[in-house]
Design a protein around this motif. Structure first.
Motif, PDB file in Angstrom:
ATOM      1  N   VAL A   1       0.840  -1.198   0.000  1.00 28.35           N
ATOM      2  CA  VAL A   1       0.000   0.000   0.000  1.00 28.35           C
ATOM      3  C   VAL A   1       0.877   1.250   0.000  1.00 28.35           C
ATOM      4  N   MET A   2       1.916   1.249   0.846  1.00 28.92           N
ATOM      5  CA  MET A   2       2.799   2.416   0.921  1.00 28.92           C
ATOM      6  C   MET A   2       3.533   2.641  -0.400  1.00 28.92           C
ATOM      7  N   THR A   3       3.990   1.546  -1.019  1.00 29.83           N
ATOM      8  CA  THR A   3       4.691   1.684  -2.296  1.00 29.83           C
ATOM      9  C   THR A   3       3.743   2.167  -3.386  1.00 29.83           C
ATOM     10  N   ALA A   4       2.506   1.685  -3.359  1.00 34.95           N
ATOM     11  CA  ALA A   4       1.512   2.143  -4.330  1.00 34.95           C
ATOM     12  C   ALA A   4       1.242   3.632  -4.172  1.00 34.95           C
ATOM     13  N   LEU A   5       1.231   4.100  -2.929  1.00 34.78           N
ATOM     14  CA  LEU A   5       1.054   5.530  -2.695  1.00 34.78           C
ATOM     15  C   LEU A   5       2.208   6.326  -3.305  1.00 34.78           C
ATOM     16  N   LEU A   6       3.410   5.770  -3.231  1.00 34.13           N
ATOM     17  CA  LEU A   6       4.555   6.438  -3.865  1.00 34.13           C
ATOM     18  C   LEU A   6       4.350   6.535  -5.370  1.00 34.13           C
ATOM     19  N   PHE A   7       3.884   5.454  -5.965  1.00 32.39           N
ATOM     20  CA  PHE A   7       3.700   5.424  -7.411  1.00 32.39           C
ATOM     21  C   PHE A   7       2.698   6.477  -7.876  1.00 32.39           C
ATOM     22  N   ASN A   8       1.720   6.793  -7.039  1.00 32.65           N
ATOM     23  CA  ASN A   8       0.655   7.699  -7.440  1.00 32.65           C
ATOM     24  C   ASN A   8       0.786   9.080  -6.803  1.00 32.65           C
ATOM     25  N   ASN A   9       1.967   9.369  -6.277  1.00 34.05           N
ATOM     26  CA  ASN A   9       2.198  10.636  -5.618  1.00 34.05           C
ATOM     27  C   ASN A   9       2.766  11.638  -6.625  1.00 34.05           C
ATOM     28  N   ARG A  10       1.912  12.569  -7.053  1.00 33.20           N
ATOM     29  CA  ARG A  10       2.355  13.560  -8.033  1.00 33.20           C
ATOM     30  C   ARG A  10       3.488  14.416  -7.470  1.00 33.20           C
ATOM     31  N   ALA A  11       3.386  14.718  -6.173  1.00 30.43           N
ATOM     32  CA  ALA A  11       4.434  15.533  -5.552  1.00 30.43           C
ATOM     33  C   ALA A  11       5.781  14.828  -5.603  1.00 30.43           C
ATOM     34  N   LEU A  12       5.761  13.480  -5.503  1.00 31.18           N
ATOM     35  CA  LEU A  12       7.006  12.719  -5.588  1.00 31.18           C
ATOM     36  C   LEU A  12       7.648  12.899  -6.957  1.00 31.18           C
ATOM     37  N   HIS A  13       6.853  12.783  -7.996  1.00 29.01           N
ATOM     38  CA  HIS A  13       7.384  12.924  -9.353  1.00 29.01           C
ATOM     39  C   HIS A  13       7.973  14.319  -9.558  1.00 29.01           C
ATOM     40  N   GLU A  14       7.275  15.336  -9.039  1.00 33.09           N
ATOM     41  CA  GLU A  14       7.787  16.695  -9.180  1.00 33.09           C
ATOM     42  C   GLU A  14       9.072  16.877  -8.386  1.00 33.09           C
ATOM     43  N   TYR A  15       9.128  16.206  -7.211  1.00 33.68           N
ATOM     44  CA  TYR A  15      10.319  16.320  -6.358  1.00 33.68           C
ATOM     45  C   TYR A  15      11.532  15.697  -7.033  1.00 33.68           C
TER      46      TYR A  15
ATOM     47  N   SER B   1      28.044  17.100 -11.293  1.00 40.49           N
ATOM     48  CA  SER B   1      28.102  18.381 -11.976  1.00 40.49           C
ATOM     49  C   SER B   1      28.467  19.471 -10.978  1.00 40.49           C
ATOM     50  N   VAL B   2      29.425  20.329 -11.320  1.00 39.10           N
ATOM     51  CA  VAL B   2      29.863  21.379 -10.403  1.00 39.10           C
ATOM     52  C   VAL B   2      28.802  22.459 -10.269  1.00 39.10           C
ATOM     53  N   THR B   3      27.786  22.447 -11.124  1.00 42.68           N
ATOM     54  CA  THR B   3      26.726  23.456 -11.046  1.00 42.68           C
ATOM     55  C   THR B   3      25.520  22.950 -10.283  1.00 42.68           C
ATOM     56  N   GLN B   4      25.634  21.757  -9.702  1.00 43.39           N
ATOM     57  CA  GLN B   4      24.480  21.180  -9.013  1.00 43.39           C
ATOM     58  C   GLN B   4      24.044  22.058  -7.850  1.00 43.39           C
ATOM     59  N   ALA B   5      22.739  22.186  -7.677  1.00 41.65           N
ATOM     60  CA  ALA B   5      22.186  22.986  -6.598  1.00 41.65           C
ATOM     61  C   ALA B   5      21.724  22.087  -5.465  1.00 41.65           C
ATOM     62  N   VAL B   6      21.654  22.661  -4.283  1.00 44.11           N
ATOM     63  CA  VAL B   6      21.183  21.916  -3.129  1.00 44.11           C
ATOM     64  C   VAL B   6      19.666  22.075  -3.030  1.00 44.11           C
ATOM     65  N   ASN B   7      18.942  20.959  -3.009  1.00 39.88           N
ATOM     66  CA  ASN B   7      17.493  20.991  -2.883  1.00 39.88           C
ATOM     67  C   ASN B   7      17.133  20.928  -1.413  1.00 39.88           C
ATOM     68  N   THR B   8      16.594  22.011  -0.870  1.00 36.15           N
ATOM     69  CA  THR B   8      16.269  22.062   0.553  1.00 36.15           C
ATOM     70  C   THR B   8      14.796  21.784   0.818  1.00 36.15           C
ATOM     71  N   ASN B   9      14.028  21.473  -0.227  1.00 31.66           N
ATOM     72  CA  ASN B   9      12.624  21.131  -0.024  1.00 31.66           C
ATOM     73  C   ASN B   9      12.502  19.785   0.676  1.00 31.66           C
ATOM     74  N   ALA B  10      11.546  19.675   1.562  1.00 35.86           N
ATOM     75  CA  ALA B  10      11.299  18.388   2.211  1.00 35.86           C
ATOM     76  C   ALA B  10      10.685  17.424   1.217  1.00 35.86           C
ATOM     77  N   SER B  11      11.191  16.215   1.193  1.00 35.18           N
ATOM     78  CA  SER B  11      10.661  15.221   0.265  1.00 35.18           C
ATOM     79  C   SER B  11       9.253  14.814   0.681  1.00 35.18           C
ATOM     80  N   PRO B  12       8.278  14.808  -0.239  1.00 40.12           N
ATOM     81  CA  PRO B  12       6.895  14.493   0.112  1.00 40.12           C
ATOM     82  C   PRO B  12       6.654  13.025   0.398  1.00 40.12           C
ATOM     83  N   PHE B  13       7.589  12.154   0.021  1.00 44.43           N
ATOM     84  CA  PHE B  13       7.353  10.729   0.227  1.00 44.43           C
ATOM     85  C   PHE B  13       8.072  10.166   1.450  1.00 44.43           C
ATOM     86  N   LEU B  14       8.819  11.008   2.172  1.00 46.50           N
ATOM     87  CA  LEU B  14       9.580  10.507   3.314  1.00 46.50           C
ATOM     88  C   LEU B  14       8.711   9.899   4.414  1.00 46.50           C
ATOM     89  N   PRO B  15       7.576  10.515   4.802  1.00 48.44           N
ATOM     90  CA  PRO B  15       6.761   9.867   5.847  1.00 48.44           C
ATOM     91  C   PRO B  15       6.332   8.457   5.468  1.00 48.44           C
TER      92      PRO B  15
END
Length: 328
Positions: free
Chosen positions: A136-150, A160-174
């Protein structure tokens, strides 16, 4: 998203992650080459049964998870679609590997407890609940639009030396955290039962023979189980530490924790399938040398042997067997 340029220590730590990921994949591949002859003798060259199927699932999906993680870290030109699909494939592979190994451990604990139906019902119920929750939890990941955007927002890739640090909290961590905690709890329960069976066996052997003559199969079962538990617990604990980290995901300390998690992922994937090969090798060696695995000096017995006497039955731990009497 708050972006900032990477510092030199962060770039060096990110590069180390690439090396660790490649090393983890190489370790798993090398182990498959190293154990090929044993696998051929004890898996492919034997009559297939349910444990054989579980072994093959664990072996293949475990390897896929480690190699997939390596590919995600070292390749810098993945498209958005490929990045998302590979992440989800790795997540499924890890979950299937862990669930398959737990199924193998349930079978072994069940055998150690003289095929006790109460133990089987308890463990099977716990296993069914965890499996349902994981899917169920994995299925929720598959259908989490916020995850795909993240996932799509984390670019360009490591290296890459131009890589940026993403400080947004990941929506799928819980969701990922809950699944990991459940797996840790069940692994701990399985280890408790295995150690309990080991102590019972040792006490019964001492009562029968006056010494601590631990059966070779019991030793192998519990020793392999303990090694797997330590590797998997370390892997899952490090994963939780990374998930709960409040620092940016490319912080040096977080990267190092992730590196350690990758290393223990590979060790767990190696240790898991080896449990099946190890036990079959011990059993085959005992048969070749004419060692009796049942009888008054042993508390493991096989279906192909003569039934125990009444006094022996009191202290018997009867192993689950297939048609040719092999312990599983």
């Amino acid at each position: 998203m708050a972006d900032s340029a990477l510092t030199v220590p962060e770039l060096q730590a990110a590069q180390t992650t690439n090396y660790v990921a490649v090393a983890a994949g190489a370790l798993v591949a090398y182990d498959q080459v190293l154990t090929f002859s044993q696998e051929f003798d004890h898996i492919w060259n034997r009559q297939w049964n349910f444990t054989t199927a579980l072994y093959l699932v664990a072996r293949n999906f475990g390897s896929l998870s480690v190699i997939g993680i390596a590919a995600l870290w070292i390749c810098i030109n993945w498209t958005y679609s490929v990045n998302v699909n590979m992440f989800l494939a790795v997540t499924w592979a890890e979950n299937i590997f862990l669930l398959t190994m737990q199924a193998i451990l349930v079978i072994r604990v069940y055998a150690l407890f003289n095929r006790s139906r109460r133990v089987l019902v308890f463990l099977a119920t716990f296993y069914a609940l965890q499996t349902t929750a994981t899917f169920v939890m994995t299925a929720l990941l598959f259908n989490n639009r916020a995850l795909h955007e993240y996932i799509g927002s984390v670019s360009p890739a490591i290296g890459s030396v131009t890589q940026a640090v993403n400080t947004n909290a990941s929506p799928f961590l819980p969701i990922a955290q809950d699944s990991t905690v459940v797996s840790v709890v069940f692994n701990t329960v399985l280890l408790f039962f295995a150690l309990w069976a080991f102590v019972r066996h040792a006490l019964e052997a001492r009562a029968m023979d006056g010494g601590w003559s631990i059966n070779v199969l019991v030793r192998t079962l519990v020793a392999d189980h303990l090694v797997y538990f330590v590797c998997s617990l370390t892997w899952l604990s490090l994963t939780l530490a990374v998930d709960y980290a409040t620092e940016p995901e490319l912080n040096v300390s977080v990267i190092l924790l992730n590196d350690a998690a990758s290393a223990f992922t590979a060790l767990t994937v190696v240790a898991g399938p080896r449990m099946v090969i190890s036990l079959r090798a011990v059993e085959n060696k005992a048969r070749r040398e004419g060692v009796i695995l049942g009888g008054s000096l042993s508390t493991i017995r096989f279906a192909i042997q003569e039934p125990p006497t009444q006094s022996e039955r009191v202290t018997e731990i009867r192993g689950a067997t297939d048609e040719d009497g092999e312990y599983e």
